[in-house]
Design a protein around this motif. Structure first.
Motif, PDB file in Angstrom:
ATOM      1  N   ALA A 181       0.821  -1.368  -0.103  1.00 37.67           N
ATOM      2  CA  ALA A 181       0.118   0.037   0.030  1.00 37.67           C
ATOM      3  C   ALA A 181       0.914   1.332  -0.050  1.00 37.67           C
ATOM      4  O   ALA A 181       0.596   2.232  -0.640  1.00 37.67           O
ATOM      5  N   PHE A 183       3.902   1.548  -1.061  1.00 34.38           N
ATOM      6  CA  PHE A 183       4.551   1.479  -2.355  1.00 34.38           C
ATOM      7  C   PHE A 183       3.508   2.270  -3.564  1.00 34.38           C
ATOM      8  O   PHE A 183       3.960   3.113  -4.206  1.00 34.38           O
ATOM      9  N   GLU A 184       2.344   1.854  -3.470  1.00 38.33           N
ATOM     10  CA  GLU A 184       1.114   2.154  -4.376  1.00 38.33           C
ATOM     11  C   GLU A 184       0.857   3.588  -4.221  1.00 38.33           C
ATOM     12  O   GLU A 184       0.698   4.378  -5.091  1.00 38.33           O
ATOM     13  N   HIS A 187       4.099   5.593  -5.901  1.00 41.02           N
ATOM     14  CA  HIS A 187       4.299   5.080  -7.248  1.00 41.02           C
ATOM     15  C   HIS A 187       3.556   5.859  -8.257  1.00 41.02           C
ATOM     16  O   HIS A 187       2.237   6.005  -7.800  1.00 41.02           O
ATOM     17  N   GLY A 188       3.967   6.039  -9.462  1.00 42.17           N
ATOM     18  CA  GLY A 188       3.045   6.781 -10.485  1.00 42.17           C
ATOM     19  C   GLY A 188       1.955   5.839 -10.973  1.00 42.17           C
ATOM     20  O   GLY A 188       1.743   4.842 -10.562  1.00 42.17           O
ATOM     21  N   SER A 189       0.903   6.610 -11.849  1.00 37.14           N
ATOM     22  CA  SER A 189      -0.286   5.787 -12.114  1.00 37.14           C
ATOM     23  C   SER A 189       0.104   5.244 -13.388  1.00 37.14           C
ATOM     24  O   SER A 189      -1.266   4.949 -14.179  1.00 37.14           O
ATOM     25  N   ASP A 190       1.257   4.990 -13.928  1.00 36.83           N
ATOM     26  CA  ASP A 190       1.229   4.721 -15.103  1.00 36.83           C
ATOM     27  C   ASP A 190       0.574   3.445 -15.695  1.00 36.83           C
ATOM     28  O   ASP A 190       0.436   2.308 -15.038  1.00 36.83           O
ATOM     29  N   ALA A 191      -0.369   3.433 -16.637  1.00 32.64           N
ATOM     30  CA  ALA A 191      -1.050   2.310 -17.310  1.00 32.64           C
ATOM     31  C   ALA A 191      -2.261   2.185 -16.444  1.00 32.64           C
ATOM     32  O   ALA A 191      -2.989   1.149 -16.699  1.00 32.64           O
ATOM     33  N   VAL A 192      -2.636   2.933 -15.490  1.00 31.04           N
ATOM     34  CA  VAL A 192      -3.984   2.960 -14.944  1.00 31.04           C
ATOM     35  C   VAL A 192      -4.895   3.255 -15.724  1.00 31.04           C
ATOM     36  O   VAL A 192      -4.716   4.270 -16.540  1.00 31.04           O
ATOM     37  N   HIS A 193      -5.761   2.352 -16.098  1.00 32.67           N
ATOM     38  CA  HIS A 193      -6.703   2.914 -17.492  1.00 32.67           C
ATOM     39  C   HIS A 193      -8.424   2.612 -17.152  1.00 32.67           C
ATOM     40  O   HIS A 193      -8.523   2.207 -15.951  1.00 32.67           O
TER      41      HIS A 193
END
Ligand code: SF4
Lengths: 193, 465
Positions: A181, A183-184, A187-193
C-alpha cells in the motif's frame, strides 16, 4: 501447495535438450478451464513409442525425471506442471530449466533442481540402470542420495522455505500489505486505465 | 551509487520488498491476460475468496483459441473447450470489473499486438502476462516477461510478483544490416549463435547501432523472439522513436503525464560503467536471411546453406522429424503451406514488407497461403493501404486476427507431414499440428517461399515483379 521435504522414488532419464512444453503436454489437452485430467496428455506423442522410457518398467512408475538442458522451454502453459504432477512426478533434475517452467514448478510444489551438467549426467547414467534407478532427495539437506553417494544442490533460501512448508505464496505476499500500500501511494499511475 | 543496467534500474523502481538476494517482490504496473492461461487463476482466486486488488491495472484479450474466419457469435465456435474459455474470460472480467477486448471488439487481436496498438506499453513500466512472449514490450523500455497461471492469480490478488533476480546480458548488434535483412533475421542469427538456452537466467539488453536503426516494430520482433534463446526478459533503451510510436495512440498518456514520461525517458539507459554478466556481439553486416531446418529455434542457417550433418542425437531426431536429408540444399525444400502471422511478425510493417514481395506475383501451385494480421487494428490499417488486395491477388487468404496457426489451438491446423514456411517463433514438434514440419523465417522470406513453392532467398527475387 503440496510441501516438499524428502522423497524417494524411481528416476527416469530424459536426456534430450530443449524438451519443450508443447511436447510435455500438447495443445489438444489445454481446451479447459480446470486443472483436471491432464495426466493422459503428458508426453502424449512420446508415449506412442513403446520404447519410450516411461512405457517400460521400472520407469513406468517413475516419480523423478533426470532431464537435459533447458527443460520446459517454450510456452508458459502451467498445464505442463499440473500434468506432470498428476502423472506422478515429484521432482525434476536438469542442468538448466526454462524460467517460466521453473517458476511454475515452484508454485505447485514440484521440486525442480538445477545442477552442474556433470552431476546430472552421472545421475542420468544411474537412472538408466534399473538396479540404481531409485534415488532419494532431501530438500532440508539440499542433497540427492543414491546408494552410498550423494550430491549437493543449491536453492535460494526464500524458495526453499516456501517449498518445505508448502506455503500459499499469495498469503505470504499479503502479509506485506502495508508495504504494498505504501509503494502504491508513492508510485506513479502509469497504465492505470 | 554503483553503475546499474537498465534492467536493474527498472527492478529498483518497482521493488516493494527484497526477500533474499535472489528474490524481489515487484509491483506490476500492467497485467495482461488471455482466455487460455487465466481461467484456473480466477478459479483459484474465487475458491480462496480473494478479490482482484487493482482491476484498473488489468487488461484481458481473446486471442489464442478463436477462429480467424468470420463468425457472428461465440456460439458459432465449434470447439466446445475453446468456446468455454472465451466465455469464462468474459464472465471473470465482468465479475471483477476488468477491461476485456473480446472477439467482436474492433481492437481485438494477439495480446502482444493489441497492447502496443493501444499505446499502453510505456518506457519504465512493469508489464506481466501469462504468455512467454510478453518480453515484446521490452522494445518500449518496459520490464516485461511471461508468467504461469499461479503467478497470474498472485498478481490478481496482490498486484505484485515474486521476481527472481536475473543476470544482465548485453547483445550488441553492430554494423549495418544489408538490404533485405529484417529484425527476424537478426534475432534468429543471435539465437543460432547462443543456442536455445544461451540467455537462460538472463535479462537481455539489445544495444548497438543496428538496433538503434530499427523501427519500434522491428525492435518488438527482437524482444519477442529472444525468448527462444532462453531470455526471461528483453529490453531496449527507449528513444525518440518509441515516444513517437506511442504518441497519439488511444491510450497514450496525456498532458502532464506525457511530459513526465518524456522527461523520464532521458535517464532510461544502462550506465556506461554498468557490468553485464554476459556479452555477445553480432555484426549485422554478416547476417543473411535465415531459416530453421530443425525442431528447435536455434537450429537455423542462412537459406543458401545445405541441411547440416547431425552432430548429436537430438539433431538426428530433428532431421528425421523434419523429413530432411543432410547435404540437401535448403532451397530445394518444397513447402505445402505458408503462414504470415503471430506476435513476432504480424504488425503493419511486416505486412507491408511481405506485400512488397507479393505484389504482381502469384503463390505457387499447391501451396496454401494465409495471412493473419496481428490485430484488427493492424488489419484495418493494412486495408486502408490496399495491402489486403495485394495478398488476395497473390493467392493468400486474408484472415481475422488471433494466434491462429502459431500454436494451432483454433481450427487453423497443419496436417501430419505438411511442411510450412512460417513467420512465427516456434518450430517445436507438433506445434503447428501433429506431425507438421515448421520452417521459421521472416515474413518476406515466407512470401518468397509461397511464390516459388520452396525455401528461397528473398533477395534473388529482387523488388516487386
Ligand atoms: S501469436 Fe503465437 S507466440 Fe504469440 S502469443 Fe499467440 S501463440 Fe503465443
Amino acid at each position: 501447495m503440496t510441501p516438499f521435504t524428502t522423497h524417494t522414488g524411481i528416476a527416469a532419464a530424459l536426456p534430450m535438450p530443449n524438451l519443450d512444453t508443447d511436447v510435455i503436454i500438447p495443445k489438444q489437452f489445454l481446451k479447459r478451464i480446470d486443472r483436471e485430467g491432464l495426466a493422459e496428455g503428458v508426453f502424449f506423442d512420446l508415449f506412442k513409442d513403446q520404447e519410450f522410457v516411461l512405457n517400460r518398467p521400472p520407469w513406468d512408475t517413475a516419480s523423478i525425471l533426470i532431464c537435459g538442458e533447458n527443460f520446459g522451454c517454450g510456452s508458459s502453459r502451467e498445464y505442463a506442471v499440473w500434468g506432470l504432477m498428476q502423472w506422478g512426478i515429484r521432482a525434476i533434475i536438469a542442468p538448466s530449466f526454462a524460467g517460466i517452467f521453473f517458476g511454475n514448478c515452484e508454485k505447485n510444489g514440484l521440486l525442480a533442481v538445477d545442477m552442474p551438467a556433470d552431476d546430472v549426467e552421472e545421475l542420468s547414467w544411474l537412472a538408466q540402470d534399473p538396479a540404481t534407478a531409485q534415488i532419494g532427495i532431501d530438500l532440508h539437506q539440499q542433497r540427492i542420495i543414491q546408494g552410498g553417494s550423494n550430491w549437493q544442490f543449491d536453492i535460494p533460501a526464500a524458495r526453499k522455505a516456501l517449498l518445505l512448508e508448502g506455503k500459499d505464496h499469495i498469503a505470504c505476499t499479503l502479509e506485506h500489505e502495508t508495504e504494498i500500500a505504501t509503494f502504491e501511494r508513492h508510485h506513479g499511475s502509469d497504465a492505470v486505465h | 551509487m554503483t553503475a546499474r543496467t537498465l534492467y536493474e534500474k527498472l527492478m529498483d523502481a518497482h521493488r516493494v520488498r527484497q526477500f533474499d538476494p535472489d528474490t524481489v517482490l515487484l509491483y506490476v504496473d500492467l497485467h495482461v491476460m488471455n482466455e487460455y492461461t487465466s481461467p484456473q487463476a480466477f478459479a483459484g482466486l474465487h475458491s480462496a475468496k480473494r478479490r482482484v486488488r487493482r482491476p484498473e491495472r488489468q487488461l484481458a484479450v481473446v486471442d489464442h483459441v478463436n477462429p480467424t474466419h468470420p463468425i457472428r457469435s461465440i456460439a458459432e465456435i465449434e470447439d466446445a473447450g475453446g468456446r468455454l474459455q472465451i466465455e469464462t474470460l468474459a464472465e471473470n472480467c465482468t465479475r471483477h470489473g476488468i477491461e476485456l477486448i473480446d472477439l467482436f471488439d474492433p481492437r481485438q487481436g494477439i495480446e502482444h499486438v493489441v497492447v502496443p496498438d493501444l499505446g499502453l506499453a510505456h518506457p519504465g513500466m512493469t508489464i506481466l502476462c501469462g504468455d512467454s512472449h510478453t518480453t515484446t514490450y521490452g522494445a518500449f523500455g518496459a520490464l516485461a516477461y511471461g508468467i504461469g497461471t499461479s503467478e497470474i492469480e498472485h498478481i490478481l490478488a496482490t498486484q505484485c510478483i515474486d521476481h527472481t533476480v536475473l543476470k544482465p546480458m548485453r547483445v550488441s548488434i553492430v554494423g549495418t544490416a544489408g538490404p533485405g535483412i529484417t529484425a527476424k533475421d537478426i534475432v534468429m542469427a543471435v539465437i543460432a549463435r547462443i543456442g536455445a538456452d544461451g540467455a537462460a537466467g538472463h535479462a537481455v539488453e539489445f544495444a548497438g547501432e543496428a538496433v538503434e536503426a530499427l523501427e519500434v516494430e522491428g525492435r518488438m520482433t527482437l524482444c519477442n523472439m529472444i525468448v527462444e534463446g532462453g531470455a526471461r526478459v528483453a529490453i531496449i533503451a527507449p528513444d525518440a522513436k518509441v515516444l513517437d510510436y506511442i504518441k497519439g495512440r488511444s491510450r497514450a498518456p496525456q498532458g502532464a503525464d506525457w511530459q513526465a514520461l518524456v522527461s523520464r525517458v532521458q535517464g532510461m539507459r544502462s550506465d556506461p560503467q554498468a557490468v553485464f554478466a554476459k556479452e555477445v556481439t553480432v555484426d549485422a553486416g554478416d547476417i543473411a536471411p535465415l531459416v530453421t531446418w530443425g525442431t528447435s529455434p536455434d537450429q537455423a542457417l542462412p537459406v543458401m546453406s545445405d541441411v547440416p550433418q547431425p552432430k548429436t542425437e537430438a539433431e538426428a531426431r530433428a532431421l528425421s522429424y523434419m523429413g530432411l536429408t543432410a547435404g540437401q540444399p535448403l532451397t530445394s525444400v518444397r513447402i505445402d503451406r505458408a503462414f504470415i502471422g503471430s506476435c513476432t511478425n504480424a504488425r503493419l510493417s511486416d505486412l507491408r514488407a511481405a506485400a512488397d514481395v507479393l505484389r504482381g506475383r502469384r503463390v505457387a501451385e499447391g501451396v496454401q497461403a494465409i495471412c493473419v494480421p496481428g490485430s484488427k487494428t493492424v488489419r484495418a490499417a493494412a486495408e486502408a493501404e490496399g495491402l489486403d488486395k495485394v495478398f488476395l491477388a497473390a493467392g493468400f487468404e486474408w484472415r481475422g486476427s488471433g494466434c491462429s496457426m502459431c500454436l494451432a489451438m483454433n481450427d487453423d491446423v497443419a496436417k501430419p507431414g505438411e511442411r510450412l514456411a512460417s513467420s512465427t517463433n516456434r518450430n517445436f514438434e507438433g506445434r503447428q499440428g501433429q506431425g507438421a514440419r515448421t520452417h521459421l523465417m521472416s515474413p518476406t522470406m515466407v512470401a518468397a517461399a509461397a511464390i516459388t513453392g520452396h525455401l528461397t532467398d528473398v533477395r534473388i527475387l529482387g523488388g516487386p515483379a
